[in-house]
Design an enzyme around this catalytic site. Structure first.
Site, PDB file in Angstrom:
ATOM      1  N   LYS A   9       4.728  -9.058   2.446  1.00 21.04           N
ATOM      2  CA  LYS A   9       5.405  -9.187   3.743  1.00 21.04           C
ATOM      3  C   LYS A   9       4.424  -9.636   4.832  1.00 21.04           C
ATOM      4  CE  LYS A   9       6.747  -4.864   3.864  1.00 21.04           C
ATOM      5  NZ  LYS A   9       6.150  -4.406   2.587  1.00 21.04           N
ATOM      6  N   ARG A  12      13.232   0.254   8.456  1.00 20.46           N
ATOM      7  CA  ARG A  12      13.005   0.783   7.123  1.00 20.46           C
ATOM      8  C   ARG A  12      13.990   1.889   6.768  1.00 20.46           C
ATOM      9  NH1 ARG A  12       7.182  -0.590   6.545  1.00 20.46           N
ATOM     10  NH2 ARG A  12       6.387   0.382   4.692  1.00 20.46           N
ATOM     11  N   ARG A  59      -6.431  -5.457  -2.564  1.00 20.50           N
ATOM     12  CA  ARG A  59      -6.279  -5.816  -1.147  1.00 20.50           C
ATOM     13  C   ARG A  59      -7.475  -5.373  -0.318  1.00 20.50           C
ATOM     14  NH1 ARG A  59      -0.954  -4.497   1.940  1.00 20.50           N
ATOM     15  NH2 ARG A  59      -1.278  -2.440   1.031  1.00 20.50           N
ATOM     16  N   ARG A 108      -7.440  -0.290   2.646  1.00 22.03           N
ATOM     17  CA  ARG A 108      -6.547   0.612   3.359  1.00 22.03           C
ATOM     18  C   ARG A 108      -6.544   1.972   2.671  1.00 22.03           C
ATOM     19  NH1 ARG A 108      -0.962  -2.358   4.736  1.00 22.03           N
ATOM     20  NH2 ARG A 108      -0.135  -0.398   3.941  1.00 22.03           N
ATOM     21  N   ARG A 153       4.534   5.594  -2.011  1.00 21.29           N
ATOM     22  CA  ARG A 153       5.128   4.573  -1.123  1.00 21.29           C
ATOM     23  C   ARG A 153       6.251   3.832  -1.840  1.00 21.29           C
ATOM     24  NH1 ARG A 153      -0.103   1.494   0.172  1.00 21.29           N
ATOM     25  NH2 ARG A 153       1.263  -0.036   1.147  1.00 21.29           N
TER      26      ARG A 153
END
Ligand code: AP5
Ligand code: MG
Length: 219
Positions: free
Chosen positions: A13, A88, A127, A160, A171
């Site tokens: 996203k 969300r 990431r 992160r 998540r």
């Protein structure tokens, strides 16, 4: 252009929303980036937000809606925005509807970026993000030009804290339980654009722009 990006964690996203926002010259508004900036300030609110984010749970609607609607009220958002990670929950979607109604504006499309669980885990494991401008990189698929530094601002990249495997699993479960129902919410209104998130970032981008042009520009 008023656009929402919906999708599981790690689907891409942020990567694609930034590209669309740049193309249409509107701000990229990411609820996750807003929260991470507040957490980095170590304010009382930031400490409260951190307890939810680090656990892979959703921040309560009230706090989230206030933070995002405040940002959408900024002058640079007057002509449009690309929302990433908000809404969300159905409560947040209704709050967004009210914001739009008040300013007599319309949502043009909701992009649902889909990706299977195995690829999601692989993407989040690799990431790295810029703590200053929020730009995401991937050690294999989207490496920075110079070693571990942001291409745009030169800041040292970080991992992160919610990208550890246990939080990633949480998540994903949170997404399925609380956010996936929004797919139907927007589909019923004829706003949903399903875009496959597999392939290279450029392949996803081309697929996305083609669908967006058809939907938004009618061509
Ligand atoms: P948020 O920051 O929104 O995280 P998320 O939804 O879990 O999504 P991610 O940012 O992890 O993934 P992404 O889809 O943006 O993927 P990316 O482009 O980085 O939210 C974090 C937390 O904040 C939540 O858990 C919650 O606690 C809270 N929160 C946020 N919004 C909230 C709300 N509205 N309500 C309540 N709480 C909220 O890509 C992932 C990786 O893959 C990167 O390394 C990237 O370089 C790489 N990559 C991207 N595309 C490709 C590709 N095509 N091929 C290969 N690699 C790729
Ligand atoms: Mg993101």
């Amino acid at each position: 252009m008023r656009l929402v990006f919906l999708g599981p964690p790690g689907a891409g996203k942020g990567t694609q929303a930034k590209a669309v926002a740049a193309q249409y010259d509107v701000p990229h508004v990411s609820s996750g980036d807003i929260f991470r900036a507040e957490i980095a300030r170590e304010s009382p609110l930031g400490r409260k937000l951190k307890s939810y984010v680090d656990a892979g749970r959703l921040v309560p609607d009230e706090l989230t809606t206030e933070a995002v609607t405040q940002r959408l009220g900024d002058r640079d958002c007057a002509d449009g925005w690309v929302l990433d990670g908000f809404p969300r929950t159905e409560g947040q979607a209704k709050a967004l509807d009210e914001v739009l109604e008040r300013s007599n504006a319309k949502l043009q499309a909701v992009v649902y970026l889909a990706l299977d669980g195995e690829r999601i885990v692989e993407r989040m494991a690799g990431r790295r993000v810029c703590p200053k401008c929020g730009r995401p990189y991937h050690v294999v698929h989207l490496p920075p030009r110079s070693d571990e530094r942001c291409d745009e601002c030169g800041t040292a990249l970080v991992r992160r804290e919610d990208d550890v495997p246990e939080t990633v699993r949480q998540r994903l479960a949170t997404f399925e339980r609380q956010t996936a129902p929004l797919v139907g919410y927007y589909e019923r209104r004829g706003l949903l654009l399903r875009v496959g998130g597999e392939g290279t970032p450029d392949e996803v981008r081309d697929r996305l722009f083609e669908k967006l042009q058809d939907a938004v520009e009618g061509g």
